[in-house]
Design a protein around this motif. Structure first.
Motif, PDB file in Angstrom:
ATOM      1  N   UNK A 114      62.423  -8.781  37.932  1.00  0.00           N
ATOM      2  CA  UNK A 114      63.155  -9.739  37.101  1.00  0.00           C
ATOM      3  C   UNK A 114      62.934 -11.180  37.579  1.00  0.00           C
ATOM      4  N   UNK A 115      62.793 -11.375  38.881  1.00  0.00           N
ATOM      5  CA  UNK A 115      62.512 -12.722  39.409  1.00  0.00           C
ATOM      6  C   UNK A 115      61.146 -13.218  38.928  1.00  0.00           C
ATOM      7  N   UNK A 116      60.163 -12.336  38.933  1.00  0.00           N
ATOM      8  CA  UNK A 116      58.843 -12.701  38.419  1.00  0.00           C
ATOM      9  C   UNK A 116      58.957 -13.103  36.951  1.00  0.00           C
ATOM     10  N   UNK A 117      59.691 -12.334  36.192  1.00  0.00           N
ATOM     11  CA  UNK A 117      59.868 -12.620  34.773  1.00  0.00           C
ATOM     12  C   UNK A 117      60.604 -13.948  34.565  1.00  0.00           C
ATOM     13  N   UNK A 118      61.611 -14.201  35.389  1.00  0.00           N
ATOM     14  CA  UNK A 118      62.362 -15.462  35.280  1.00  0.00           C
ATOM     15  C   UNK A 118      61.479 -16.653  35.644  1.00  0.00           C
ATOM     16  N   UNK A 131      68.125 -10.448  35.196  1.00  0.00           N
ATOM     17  CA  UNK A 131      68.155 -10.707  36.641  1.00  0.00           C
ATOM     18  C   UNK A 131      69.584 -10.604  37.158  1.00  0.00           C
ATOM     19  N   UNK A 132      70.518 -11.141  36.410  1.00  0.00           N
ATOM     20  CA  UNK A 132      71.929 -11.050  36.805  1.00  0.00           C
ATOM     21  C   UNK A 132      72.386  -9.597  36.881  1.00  0.00           C
ATOM     22  N   UNK A 133      71.972  -8.804  35.919  1.00  0.00           N
ATOM     23  CA  UNK A 133      72.346  -7.387  35.928  1.00  0.00           C
ATOM     24  C   UNK A 133      71.762  -6.680  37.150  1.00  0.00           C
ATOM     25  N   UNK A 146      75.631 -16.458  39.326  1.00  0.00           N
ATOM     26  CA  UNK A 146      74.721 -17.599  39.164  1.00  0.00           C
ATOM     27  C   UNK A 146      73.775 -17.377  37.993  1.00  0.00           C
ATOM     28  N   UNK A 147      73.202 -16.187  37.896  1.00  0.00           N
ATOM     29  CA  UNK A 147      72.232 -15.924  36.838  1.00  0.00           C
ATOM     30  C   UNK A 147      72.882 -15.646  35.499  1.00  0.00           C
ATOM     31  N   UNK A 148      74.060 -15.027  35.503  1.00  0.00           N
ATOM     32  CA  UNK A 148      74.776 -14.873  34.233  1.00  0.00           C
ATOM     33  C   UNK A 148      75.183 -16.244  33.682  1.00  0.00           C
ATOM     34  N   UNK A 149      75.438 -17.206  34.543  1.00  0.00           N
ATOM     35  CA  UNK A 149      75.771 -18.562  34.084  1.00  0.00           C
ATOM     36  C   UNK A 149      74.564 -19.243  33.442  1.00  0.00           C
ATOM     37  N   UNK A 150      73.372 -19.000  33.966  1.00  0.00           N
ATOM     38  CA  UNK A 150      72.162 -19.616  33.405  1.00  0.00           C
ATOM     39  C   UNK A 150      71.877 -19.122  31.993  1.00  0.00           C
ATOM     40  N   UNK A 151      72.156 -17.857  31.748  1.00  0.00           N
ATOM     41  CA  UNK A 151      71.795 -17.256  30.473  1.00  0.00           C
ATOM     42  C   UNK A 151      72.447 -17.954  29.276  1.00  0.00           C
ATOM     43  N   UNK A 161      76.396 -12.032  28.589  1.00  0.00           N
ATOM     44  CA  UNK A 161      76.520 -12.827  29.813  1.00  0.00           C
ATOM     45  C   UNK A 161      77.941 -13.372  29.952  1.00  0.00           C
ATOM     46  N   UNK A 162      78.488 -13.836  28.868  1.00  0.00           N
ATOM     47  CA  UNK A 162      79.856 -14.380  28.903  1.00  0.00           C
ATOM     48  C   UNK A 162      80.862 -13.294  29.276  1.00  0.00           C
TER      49      UNK A 162
END
Length: 169
Positions: A114-118, A131-133, A146-151, A161-162
């Motif tokens: 997921x980091x590669x994809x991000x 990534x958050x999941x 942190x990552x759910x906030x970015x989405x 995400x919310x």
């Protein structure tokens, strides 16, 4: 349409009309700038023309599927320096691999995928949700938040995400 342009370029490539195929694909990328298949076909045409060409998406997928996400990440970084902005693999397919790995309980490796994809798709709300999941299932609540906030910052309609942020906070 994207598929028709790719098919046209592919037919031209089969007929040895590499310069014409390149023109079709360069135009297609202007119309479909996030098309991994257009870039994949252009990579093939570049190789036929003797031009420097990046690895095709299948190479990144094979590395990840073989457990070499770190190698894929390093290759991605190196390739982006030589071919800035080039779409090197399909976002959705790489995401699917991450979820497949995560379903087997290998959260640390799924996070790497997921980091590669991000890294490859930093404007995609979906990759940060995934990534958050991965972080959440791997037990890293801070990184999950942190990552759910970015989405939703990238796509306000991402209700998952919310909802997850509400649960985690």
């Amino acid at each position: 349409f994207e598929g028709e342009l790719i098919n046209l370029a592919s037919d031209m490539t089969k007929d040895g009309q590499y310069a014409q195929a390149e023109k079709v694909l360069v135009a297609a990328i202007k119309w479909y700038p996030n098309s991994a298949p257009c870039y994949r076909e252009l990579s093939t045409v570049y190789a036929k023309l003797g031009k420097n060409a990046p690895p095709r998406g299948e190479h990144f997928v094979k590395l990840v599927e073989d457990g070499k996400a770190d190698v894929a990440m390093a290759l991605y970084d190196k390739t982006q320096k030589a071919f800035p902005g080039w779409i090197l693999f399909d976002e959705n397919y790489m995401n699917m691999i991450g979820y497949h790995v995560m379903a087997k309980g290998n959260y640390d490796y799924a996070i790497k995928v997921f980091q590669l994809n991000a890294k490859a798709f930093p404007k995609s709300a979906n990759v940060f949700d995934s990534l958050a999941e991965g972080y959440m299932k791997g037990g890293n609540k801070k990184e999950a938040i942190t990552n759910y906030q970015k989405s939703p910052e990238l796509d306000a309609s991402n209700h998952n995400a919310k909802e997850m942020l509400t649960k985690l906070q």
